[in-house]
Enzyme design. Structure first.
Site, PDB file in Angstrom:
ATOM      1  N   GLN A 126      25.155 -52.000  90.529  1.00  8.10           N
ATOM      2  CA  GLN A 126      25.884 -50.759  90.839  1.00  8.10           C
ATOM      3  C   GLN A 126      24.910 -49.695  91.345  1.00  8.10           C
ATOM      4  O   GLN A 126      25.215 -48.926  92.272  1.00  8.10           O
ATOM      5  CB  GLN A 126      26.599 -50.258  89.575  1.00  8.10           C
ATOM      6  CG  GLN A 126      27.402 -48.981  89.768  1.00  8.10           C
ATOM      7  CD  GLN A 126      28.637 -49.192  90.608  1.00  8.10           C
ATOM      8  OE1 GLN A 126      29.420 -50.076  90.332  1.00  8.10           O
ATOM      9  NE2 GLN A 126      28.807 -48.378  91.645  1.00  8.10           N
ATOM     10  N   ARG A 139      27.965 -61.367  84.317  1.00  5.46           N
ATOM     11  CA  ARG A 139      28.579 -60.166  83.724  1.00  5.46           C
ATOM     12  C   ARG A 139      29.005 -60.541  82.316  1.00  5.46           C
ATOM     13  O   ARG A 139      29.785 -61.475  82.130  1.00  5.46           O
ATOM     14  CB  ARG A 139      29.786 -59.680  84.514  1.00  5.46           C
ATOM     15  CG  ARG A 139      30.609 -58.670  83.708  1.00  5.46           C
ATOM     16  CD  ARG A 139      31.686 -57.977  84.475  1.00  5.46           C
ATOM     17  NE  ARG A 139      31.120 -57.059  85.426  1.00  5.46           N
ATOM     18  CZ  ARG A 139      31.809 -56.077  86.006  1.00  5.46           C
ATOM     19  NH1 ARG A 139      33.078 -55.895  85.708  1.00  5.46           N
ATOM     20  NH2 ARG A 139      31.242 -55.286  86.870  1.00  5.46           N
ATOM     21  N   CYS A 155      31.957 -45.201  89.780  1.00 10.53           N
ATOM     22  CA  CYS A 155      31.723 -46.635  90.018  1.00 10.53           C
ATOM     23  C   CYS A 155      33.035 -47.416  90.088  1.00 10.53           C
ATOM     24  O   CYS A 155      33.042 -48.540  90.591  1.00 10.53           O
ATOM     25  CB  CYS A 155      30.789 -47.207  88.959  1.00 10.53           C
ATOM     26  SG  CYS A 155      31.283 -46.819  87.279  1.00 10.53           S
ATOM     27  N   ASP A 174      32.384 -41.829  84.943  1.00 13.83           N
ATOM     28  CA  ASP A 174      32.792 -43.219  84.709  1.00 13.83           C
ATOM     29  C   ASP A 174      33.993 -43.180  83.783  1.00 13.83           C
ATOM     30  O   ASP A 174      34.251 -42.184  83.103  1.00 13.83           O
ATOM     31  CB  ASP A 174      31.622 -43.986  84.067  1.00 13.83           C
ATOM     32  CG  ASP A 174      31.839 -45.486  84.024  1.00 13.83           C
ATOM     33  OD1 ASP A 174      32.857 -45.964  84.552  1.00 13.83           O
ATOM     34  OD2 ASP A 174      30.981 -46.179  83.445  1.00 13.83           O
ATOM     35  N   ARG A 184      28.755 -51.863  97.379  1.00 11.06           N
ATOM     36  CA  ARG A 184      28.464 -52.972  96.458  1.00 11.06           C
ATOM     37  C   ARG A 184      28.236 -54.254  97.265  1.00 11.06           C
ATOM     38  O   ARG A 184      27.346 -55.035  96.970  1.00 11.06           O
ATOM     39  CB  ARG A 184      29.621 -53.195  95.470  1.00 11.06           C
ATOM     40  CG  ARG A 184      29.989 -52.032  94.563  1.00 11.06           C
ATOM     41  CD  ARG A 184      28.889 -51.643  93.607  1.00 11.06           C
ATOM     42  NE  ARG A 184      28.389 -52.732  92.821  1.00 11.06           N
ATOM     43  CZ  ARG A 184      28.994 -53.277  91.749  1.00 11.06           C
ATOM     44  NH1 ARG A 184      30.130 -52.786  91.327  1.00 11.06           N
ATOM     45  NH2 ARG A 184      28.442 -54.295  91.091  1.00 11.06           N
ATOM     46  N   HIS A 201      23.623 -51.649  84.481  1.00 11.86           N
ATOM     47  CA  HIS A 201      24.482 -52.040  85.616  1.00 11.86           C
ATOM     48  C   HIS A 201      23.663 -51.904  86.914  1.00 11.86           C
ATOM     49  O   HIS A 201      23.959 -51.081  87.780  1.00 11.86           O
ATOM     50  CB  HIS A 201      25.713 -51.133  85.651  1.00 11.86           C
ATOM     51  CG  HIS A 201      26.878 -51.697  86.413  1.00 11.86           C
ATOM     52  ND1 HIS A 201      26.831 -52.903  87.095  1.00 11.86           N
ATOM     53  CD2 HIS A 201      28.125 -51.209  86.605  1.00 11.86           C
ATOM     54  CE1 HIS A 201      28.003 -53.119  87.666  1.00 11.86           C
ATOM     55  NE2 HIS A 201      28.808 -52.116  87.383  1.00 11.86           N
TER      56      HIS A 201
HETATM   57  N1   CP Z   1      32.042 -50.867  89.304  1.00 10.98           N
HETATM   58  C1   CP Z   1      32.314 -52.130  88.890  1.00 10.98           C
HETATM   59  O1   CP Z   1      31.463 -52.804  88.309  1.00 10.98           O
HETATM   60  O2   CP Z   1      33.554 -52.569  89.223  1.00 10.98           O
HETATM   61  P1   CP Z   1      34.211 -53.929  88.683  1.00 10.98           P
HETATM   62  O3   CP Z   1      34.334 -53.798  87.177  1.00 10.98           O
HETATM   63  O4   CP Z   1      35.532 -54.005  89.385  1.00 10.98           O
HETATM   64  O5   CP Z   1      33.299 -55.065  89.044  1.00 10.98           O
END
Ligand code: CP
Length: 333
Positions: free
Chosen positions: A136, A106, A272, A230, A317, A133
Site C-alpha cells: 500500500q 495477506r 487506502c 483508514d 496499487r 501494509h
Molecule cells: N487497501 C487495500 O488493501 O484494499 P483491499 O483490502 O481491497 O486489498
C-alpha cells in the site's frame, strides 16, 4: 538497482533508494499501461496469492499485474489450502517455494509473513498483516508524488484515526524512511506502539524526516499536503465495540472543516479503501440506523470532492505491485 530474490515483508526491508526505485518503476508501468504496452516481464513466472482475509484491491492488483506481464497466478484462500490448519506455515513455505517463483501473503499475523519469507526460498510480498501494509505504501507514495505539486522530500501528510493499525504503522515508518513530514493524529490510547515509534525515530535520524504523534487535530493538520484516513471498523472488529470506537474516533473524522483546518487550498485526501463514507454498504446502513451517521472516517462530500485522489491511489496499487514483482522475480529491460 538489483532487487532480484528479495522479500518485501515490511517497509524496512528496503532502503530509501530501493523504495524510491520501486515507485519510479511503478510510474513507468503506469505510463506503459495507459499506452497499452505489455512487455512479458513475468513470462513463465508462477505466483501464489495467499489470502487469509478478504481483499478487492490487493488481490486484483497482483492478478492483473501478473497477467499484464505474462505471469500466472494461483489463489489460495483458507478454504483452499491446509495453511495454518493442518500444515504449519514453515512447512507450507518450503512446499510453495518449490513450485512458485514468488508468494504474496495477506494474513492475520506478521509472524506468518516472516516465516514464509525465511523458509520459502523465493520472494515473499506482504499484502497486509496485523503490523504492516508495505505494498500500500508504494502506491501511496507514487500517488503523493503525482499530486503534491512539489518534490517528494518536501511533502507533509497527516494520518487521522487509529494510529496503531497497520496502515498508520506503515505510514509512520515509510515517511521516516523517505525523509518526509509525517503526522499521526489519534486519541492517546490509539497512538502507535513504542516499538514502532522507535523504528521510525531511528530512520528519521538518518533521513531528516519530521515525525509528530499527537491527539491535537488542529496542530496536526495545519499546512499538510495530504490528509489520510483508514476505516475505523476494520475486518474482525467486534460489533459490541463499534459505538465506543466511533465515539473515540469521531473528533478525527476527515470532513470539510478538517480539510479547511489545513489552511492549504490544495490539500488532497487519501484513503487506502474500502471506505465508509456513505450508507451504500451493509455496515453503512447499520451505522446510519444506529447512530444517524452517513459517513464514518470520512464524510461523503470530502470523499467525492475534487481534492480526493483515492481512485488514483487505488489504481497505483496495480502499477507499484507490478514494479515489485518485476523487480524481484521478473526480467528487467
Ligand atoms: N487497501 C487495500 O488493501 O484494499 P483491499 O483490502 O481491497 O486489498
Amino acid at each position: 538497482m538489483d532487487l532480484q530474490g528479495r522479500n518485501l515483508l515490511k517497509e524496512t526491508d528496503l532502503t530509501a533508494e530501493e523504495f524510491r526505485y520501486l515507485v519510479d518503476l511503478g510510474a513507468q508501468f503506469a505510463v506503459a499501461k495507459h499506452l497499452g504496452q505489455r512487455s512479458g516481464r513475468l513470462a513463465g513466472r508462477n505466483i501464489a496469492l495467499i489470502f487469509e482475509k478478504a481483499s478487492t484491491r490487493t488481490r486484483s492488483a497482483f492478478e492483473v499485474a501478473a497477467h499484464d506481464e505474462g505471469g500466472h497466478v494461483t489463489y489460495l484462500s483458507p478454504e483452499d489450502s491446509h495453511l495454518g490448519h493442518k500444515e504449519s506455515v514453515k512447512d507450507a513455505a518450503r512446499v510453495l517455494g518449490r513450485m512458485f517463483d514468488g508468494i504474496e501473503f495477506r494474513g492475520f499475523a506478521q509472524e506468518s509473513a516472516e516465516i514464509l519469507g525465511a523458509f520459502a526460498g523465493v520472494p515473499v510480498w506482504n499484502g497486509l498483516t496485523d503490523q504492516w501494509h508495505p505494498t500500500q505504501m508504494l502506491a501511496d507514495i507514487l500517488t503523493m508524488r503525482e499530486h503534491a505539486g512539489k518534490p517528494l522530500d518536501r511533502v507533509s501528510y497527516c494520518y487521522l484515526g487509529d494510529g496503531r493499525n497497520n496502515t498508520a504503522n506503515s505510514l509512520l515508518v515509510t515517511g521516516a524512511l523517505l525523509g518526509l513530514d509525517v503526522r499521526i493524529c489519534a486519541p492517546d490510547e490509539l497512538w502507535p506502539a513504542p516499538e514502532t515509534c522507535d523504528i521510525a525515530r531511528s530512520l528519521a535520524a538518518r533521513s531528516g524526516a519530521s515525525l509528530t504523534v499527537t491527539a491535537d487535530t488542529a496542530g496536526a493538520v495545519r499546512g499538510a499536503d495530504f490528509l489520510y484516513t483508514d476505516v475505523w471498523l476494520s475486518m474482525g472488529e467486534p460489533e459490541e465495540n463499534w459505538d465506543k470506537r466511533i465515539d473515540l474516533l469521531l473528533p478525527y473524522q476527515v470532513n470539510a472543516a478538517m480539510m479547511a483546518a489545513t489552511g492549504n487550498a490544495d490539500v488532497k485526501f487519501l484513503h487506502c479503501l474500502p471506505a465508509l463514507h456513505n450508507a451504500d454498504t451493509e455496515i453503512g446502513q447499520r451505522i446510519l440506523g444506529s447512530r444517524g451517521l452517513a459517513g464514518l472516517e470520512v464524510t461523503d462530500d470530502v470523499f467525492e470532492s475534487p481534492a480526493s485522489v483515492v481512485f488514483d491511489q487505488a489504481e497505483n496499487r496495480l502499477h507499484t505491485i507490478k514494479a515489485l514483482m518485476v523487480a524481484t522475480i521478473g526480467q528487467l529491460a
